[in-house]
Design a protein around this motif. Structure first.
Motif, PDB file in Angstrom:
ATOM      1  N   SER A   1       0.650  -1.082  -0.090  1.00  0.00           N
ATOM      2  CA  SER A   1       0.020  -0.010   0.057  1.00  0.00           C
ATOM      3  C   SER A   1       0.998   1.300  -0.098  1.00  0.00           C
ATOM      4  CB  SER A   1      -0.795  -0.059   1.343  1.00  0.00           C
ATOM      5  OG  SER A   1      -0.095  -0.044   2.393  1.00  0.00           O
ATOM      6  N   GLY A   2       2.077   0.981  -0.159  1.00  0.00           N
ATOM      7  CA  GLY A   2       3.040   2.323  -0.252  1.00  0.00           C
ATOM      8  C   GLY A   2       3.958   2.272  -1.420  1.00  0.00           C
ATOM      9  N   GLY A   3       5.261   1.690  -1.387  1.00  0.00           N
ATOM     10  CA  GLY A   3       6.232   1.443  -2.608  1.00  0.00           C
ATOM     11  C   GLY A   3       7.482   1.676  -1.891  1.00  0.00           C
ATOM     12  N   VAL A   4       8.204   2.099  -2.907  1.00  0.00           N
ATOM     13  CA  VAL A   4       9.857   2.285  -2.749  1.00  0.00           C
ATOM     14  C   VAL A   4      10.065   3.946  -2.675  1.00  0.00           C
ATOM     15  CG1 VAL A   4      10.489  -0.007  -3.507  1.00  0.00           C
ATOM     16  CG2 VAL A   4      10.619   1.853  -5.112  1.00  0.00           C
ATOM     17  N   THR A   5      11.149   4.167  -2.165  1.00  0.00           N
ATOM     18  CA  THR A   5      11.665   5.466  -2.298  1.00  0.00           C
ATOM     19  C   THR A   5      13.355   5.526  -2.429  1.00  0.00           C
ATOM     20  OG1 THR A   5       9.717   6.392  -1.041  1.00  0.00           O
ATOM     21  CG2 THR A   5      11.608   7.929  -1.067  1.00  0.00           C
TER      22      THR A   5
ATOM     23  N   VAL B   1       4.816  -1.769  -8.469  1.00  0.00           N
ATOM     24  CA  VAL B   1       5.022  -0.916  -6.986  1.00  0.00           C
ATOM     25  C   VAL B   1       5.477   0.626  -7.280  1.00  0.00           C
ATOM     26  CG1 VAL B   1       6.931  -1.051  -5.349  1.00  0.00           C
ATOM     27  CG2 VAL B   1       6.312  -3.052  -6.451  1.00  0.00           C
ATOM     28  N   HIS B   2       4.672   1.153  -6.470  1.00  0.00           N
ATOM     29  CA  HIS B   2       4.697   2.802  -6.368  1.00  0.00           C
ATOM     30  C   HIS B   2       6.028   3.146  -6.283  1.00  0.00           C
ATOM     31  CE1 HIS B   2       4.325   6.869  -5.123  1.00  0.00           C
ATOM     32  NE2 HIS B   2       3.357   6.784  -5.805  1.00  0.00           N
ATOM     33  N   THR B   3       6.581   4.159  -7.028  1.00  0.00           N
ATOM     34  CA  THR B   3       7.953   4.783  -7.051  1.00  0.00           C
ATOM     35  C   THR B   3       7.983   6.221  -6.701  1.00  0.00           C
ATOM     36  OG1 THR B   3       8.215   5.065  -9.412  1.00  0.00           O
ATOM     37  CG2 THR B   3       8.944   3.021  -8.481  1.00  0.00           C
ATOM     38  N   ALA B   4       8.981   6.476  -5.685  1.00  0.00           N
ATOM     39  CA  ALA B   4       9.122   7.804  -5.274  1.00  0.00           C
ATOM     40  C   ALA B   4      10.517   8.233  -5.296  1.00  0.00           C
ATOM     41  CB  ALA B   4       8.326   8.199  -3.822  1.00  0.00           C
ATOM     42  N   LEU B   5      10.498   9.712  -5.880  1.00  0.00           N
ATOM     43  CA  LEU B   5      12.066  10.042  -5.879  1.00  0.00           C
ATOM     44  C   LEU B   5      12.202  11.282  -5.065  1.00  0.00           C
ATOM     45  CD1 LEU B   5      14.771  10.082  -7.362  1.00  0.00           C
ATOM     46  CD2 LEU B   5      13.641  11.766  -9.195  1.00  0.00           C
ATOM     47  N   ASP B   6      13.135  11.185  -4.235  1.00  0.00           N
ATOM     48  CA  ASP B   6      13.368  12.369  -3.384  1.00  0.00           C
ATOM     49  C   ASP B   6      14.627  13.068  -3.496  1.00  0.00           C
ATOM     50  OD1 ASP B   6      13.640  14.174  -1.209  1.00  0.00           O
ATOM     51  OD2 ASP B   6      14.218  12.664   0.241  1.00  0.00           O
ATOM     52  N   THR B   7      14.411  14.139  -4.356  1.00  0.00           N
ATOM     53  CA  THR B   7      15.542  14.884  -4.822  1.00  0.00           C
ATOM     54  C   THR B   7      15.365  16.360  -5.076  1.00  0.00           C
ATOM     55  OG1 THR B   7      16.471  15.261  -7.257  1.00  0.00           O
ATOM     56  CG2 THR B   7      14.091  14.884  -7.136  1.00  0.00           C
ATOM     57  N   ALA B   8      16.579  17.061  -5.059  1.00  0.00           N
ATOM     58  CA  ALA B   8      16.557  18.311  -5.276  1.00  0.00           C
ATOM     59  C   ALA B   8      16.496  18.981  -6.536  1.00  0.00           C
ATOM     60  CB  ALA B   8      17.926  19.146  -4.307  1.00  0.00           C
ATOM     61  N   GLY B   9      16.501  18.150  -7.444  1.00  0.00           N
ATOM     62  CA  GLY B   9      16.415  18.289  -8.991  1.00  0.00           C
ATOM     63  C   GLY B   9      17.369  19.427  -9.358  1.00  0.00           C
ATOM     64  N   SER B  10      18.781  19.216  -8.667  1.00  0.00           N
ATOM     65  CA  SER B  10      19.803  20.259  -9.035  1.00  0.00           C
ATOM     66  C   SER B  10      20.506  19.787 -10.083  1.00  0.00           C
ATOM     67  CB  SER B  10      20.593  20.476  -7.870  1.00  0.00           C
ATOM     68  OG  SER B  10      21.226  19.236  -7.263  1.00  0.00           O
ATOM     69  N   ILE B  11      20.323  18.543 -10.893  1.00  0.00           N
ATOM     70  CA  ILE B  11      21.022  17.726 -11.845  1.00  0.00           C
ATOM     71  C   ILE B  11      20.072  17.663 -12.909  1.00  0.00           C
ATOM     72  CG2 ILE B  11      22.661  15.814 -12.533  1.00  0.00           C
ATOM     73  CD1 ILE B  11      23.159  15.504  -9.636  1.00  0.00           C
ATOM     74  N   ILE B  12      20.246  18.612 -14.139  1.00  0.00           N
ATOM     75  CA  ILE B  12      19.089  18.368 -15.109  1.00  0.00           C
ATOM     76  C   ILE B  12      19.976  17.838 -16.476  1.00  0.00           C
ATOM     77  CG2 ILE B  12      17.540  19.387 -16.705  1.00  0.00           C
ATOM     78  CD1 ILE B  12      16.597  21.282 -14.409  1.00  0.00           C
ATOM     79  N   THR B  13      19.965  16.790 -16.989  1.00  0.00           N
ATOM     80  CA  THR B  13      20.499  16.046 -18.127  1.00  0.00           C
ATOM     81  C   THR B  13      19.497  15.146 -18.679  1.00  0.00           C
ATOM     82  OG1 THR B  13      21.460  14.012 -17.084  1.00  0.00           O
ATOM     83  CG2 THR B  13      22.735  16.328 -17.022  1.00  0.00           C
ATOM     84  N   GLU B  14      19.769  14.810 -19.949  1.00  0.00           N
ATOM     85  CA  GLU B  14      18.845  13.708 -20.435  1.00  0.00           C
ATOM     86  C   GLU B  14      18.812  12.638 -19.744  1.00  0.00           C
ATOM     87  OE1 GLU B  14      18.801  11.296 -24.814  1.00  0.00           O
ATOM     88  OE2 GLU B  14      19.884  12.916 -24.492  1.00  0.00           O
ATOM     89  N   LYS B  15      19.720  11.994 -19.029  1.00  0.00           N
ATOM     90  CA  LYS B  15      20.015  10.748 -18.380  1.00  0.00           C
ATOM     91  C   LYS B  15      19.042  10.934 -17.003  1.00  0.00           C
ATOM     92  CE  LYS B  15      24.062   8.466 -19.646  1.00  0.00           C
ATOM     93  NZ  LYS B  15      25.332   7.836 -19.242  1.00  0.00           N
TER      94      LYS B  15
ATOM     95  N   TYR C   1       9.760   6.487 -15.264  1.00  0.00           N
ATOM     96  CA  TYR C   1       9.282   5.466 -14.173  1.00  0.00           C
ATOM     97  C   TYR C   1       8.873   5.766 -12.729  1.00  0.00           C
ATOM     98  CZ  TYR C   1      10.562   2.569 -18.159  1.00  0.00           C
ATOM     99  OH  TYR C   1      10.957   2.078 -19.502  1.00  0.00           O
ATOM    100  N   THR C   2       8.954   7.323 -12.802  1.00  0.00           N
ATOM    101  CA  THR C   2       8.372   7.828 -11.322  1.00  0.00           C
ATOM    102  C   THR C   2       7.155   8.000 -11.159  1.00  0.00           C
ATOM    103  OG1 THR C   2      10.844   8.645 -11.413  1.00  0.00           O
ATOM    104  CG2 THR C   2       9.247   9.610  -9.874  1.00  0.00           C
ATOM    105  N   ASN C   3       6.655   7.555 -10.197  1.00  0.00           N
ATOM    106  CA  ASN C   3       5.186   7.966  -9.790  1.00  0.00           C
ATOM    107  C   ASN C   3       5.149   9.362  -9.046  1.00  0.00           C
ATOM    108  OD1 ASN C   3       4.878   4.347  -9.537  1.00  0.00           O
ATOM    109  ND2 ASN C   3       3.458   5.614 -10.865  1.00  0.00           N
ATOM    110  N   LEU C   4       5.941   9.572  -8.037  1.00  0.00           N
ATOM    111  CA  LEU C   4       5.764  10.632  -7.239  1.00  0.00           C
ATOM    112  C   LEU C   4       7.235  11.278  -7.023  1.00  0.00           C
ATOM    113  CD1 LEU C   4       4.201  12.308  -4.980  1.00  0.00           C
ATOM    114  CD2 LEU C   4       5.009  10.581  -3.527  1.00  0.00           C
ATOM    115  N   VAL C   5       7.371  12.621  -7.038  1.00  0.00           N
ATOM    116  CA  VAL C   5       8.660  13.185  -6.842  1.00  0.00           C
ATOM    117  C   VAL C   5       8.543  14.065  -5.648  1.00  0.00           C
ATOM    118  CG1 VAL C   5      10.169  15.019  -7.604  1.00  0.00           C
ATOM    119  CG2 VAL C   5       9.500  13.364  -9.014  1.00  0.00           C
TER     120      VAL C   5
END
Length: 240
Positions: free
Chosen positions: A72-76, A101-115, A122-126
């Motif tokens: 009922s949660g997921g991975v972070t 499985v629900h995916t969450a990304l905890d980030t500062a978004g400070s790196i912006i590249t194509e990769k 594949y990210t459900n939540l940021v």
């Protein structure tokens, strides 16, 4: 893909604060920022010897050991900064998403590249950490002007990815009514922003600085009290 290896600082099997529900939380090694209040300075060095090194499939298998608890949660993925290892993150999230499985990304978004942006496929939540809107203040907080974070938020809006904003409220730095109101106003046009998490500054990680032999930038600054967070939440609710 099996040649991709992630450098992992630590794992929390039953996380409850990094996304909805019970989550399998992985802290990745490496971070380009130097936040004054960081409570994980031991994750900064991307080249540090870590206790864990996993391929994406190995970490997925480890997470699936707890599938009955995280269903009922997921991975972070958090850190450090997960986007310093974008190929690993993308493949791990792909495996999780393919398994439902629900995916969450905890980030500062400070790196912006194509990769790094490909991770969002594949990210459900940021969980997006906005340090400060004002560029000069942001530099004082983390060493970066924060412009990349705001561009990252624009990308999340373009892709319609659900987003929780995280903002640490620090006495002497970001605990300012005008700054807080400005952030609330700035976020209003973003339909992807589901909520703002106002995080009170604390000193729980100070001991790590002593262990690492580095000075703590906010020495003497007292933790923020819960009453102040309640006031800020009221400001947000009333848009005053």
């Amino acid at each position: 893909m099996n040649k991709i290896v992630g450098k992992i600082h630590s794992i929390e099997s039953f996380g409850t604060v990094d996304g909805p529900g019970i989550r399998f939380v992985t802290f990745l090694q490496g971070c380009p920022l130097r936040c004054a209040y960081c409570h994980n300075p031991d994750t900064w060095d991307a080249h540090a010897i870590t206790k864990y090194e996993y391929t994406p499939s190995q970490l997925f298998d480890e997470a699936m050991r707890y599938k009955n608890f995280i269903k009922s949660g997921g991975v972070t993925l958090t850190g450090g900064e997960p986007l310093m290892q974008p190929e690993f993150v993308r493949e791990y999230f792909r495996l999780c998403r393919d398994a439902g499985v629900h995916t969450a990304l905890d980030t500062a978004g400070s790196i912006i590249t194509e990769k790094t942006l490909s991770v969002l496929d594949y990210t459900n939540l940021v969980l997006l950490d906005i340090k400060a809107l004002d560029a000069e203040l942001c530099k004082k907080v983390c060493g970066s002007d924060g412009s990349a974070t705001l561009r990252f938020l624009d990308e999340l809006q373009r892709r319609n990815i659900p987003t929780w904003i995280r903002h640490v409220v620090v006495p002497t730095l970001t605990d300012n009514d005008n700054s807080i109101r400005n952030l609330i106003e700035y976020l209003k046009p973003y339909s992807v922003v589901e909520k703002i998490e106002w995080l009170p500054y604390h000193t729980l990680g100070v001991f790590k600085y002593k262990e690492l032999g580095i000075s703590y930038p906010l020495e003497g600054v007292e933790p923020l009290n819960k009453e102040r967070i309640a006031e800020i939440k009221k400001m947000e609710e009333t848009n005053v």
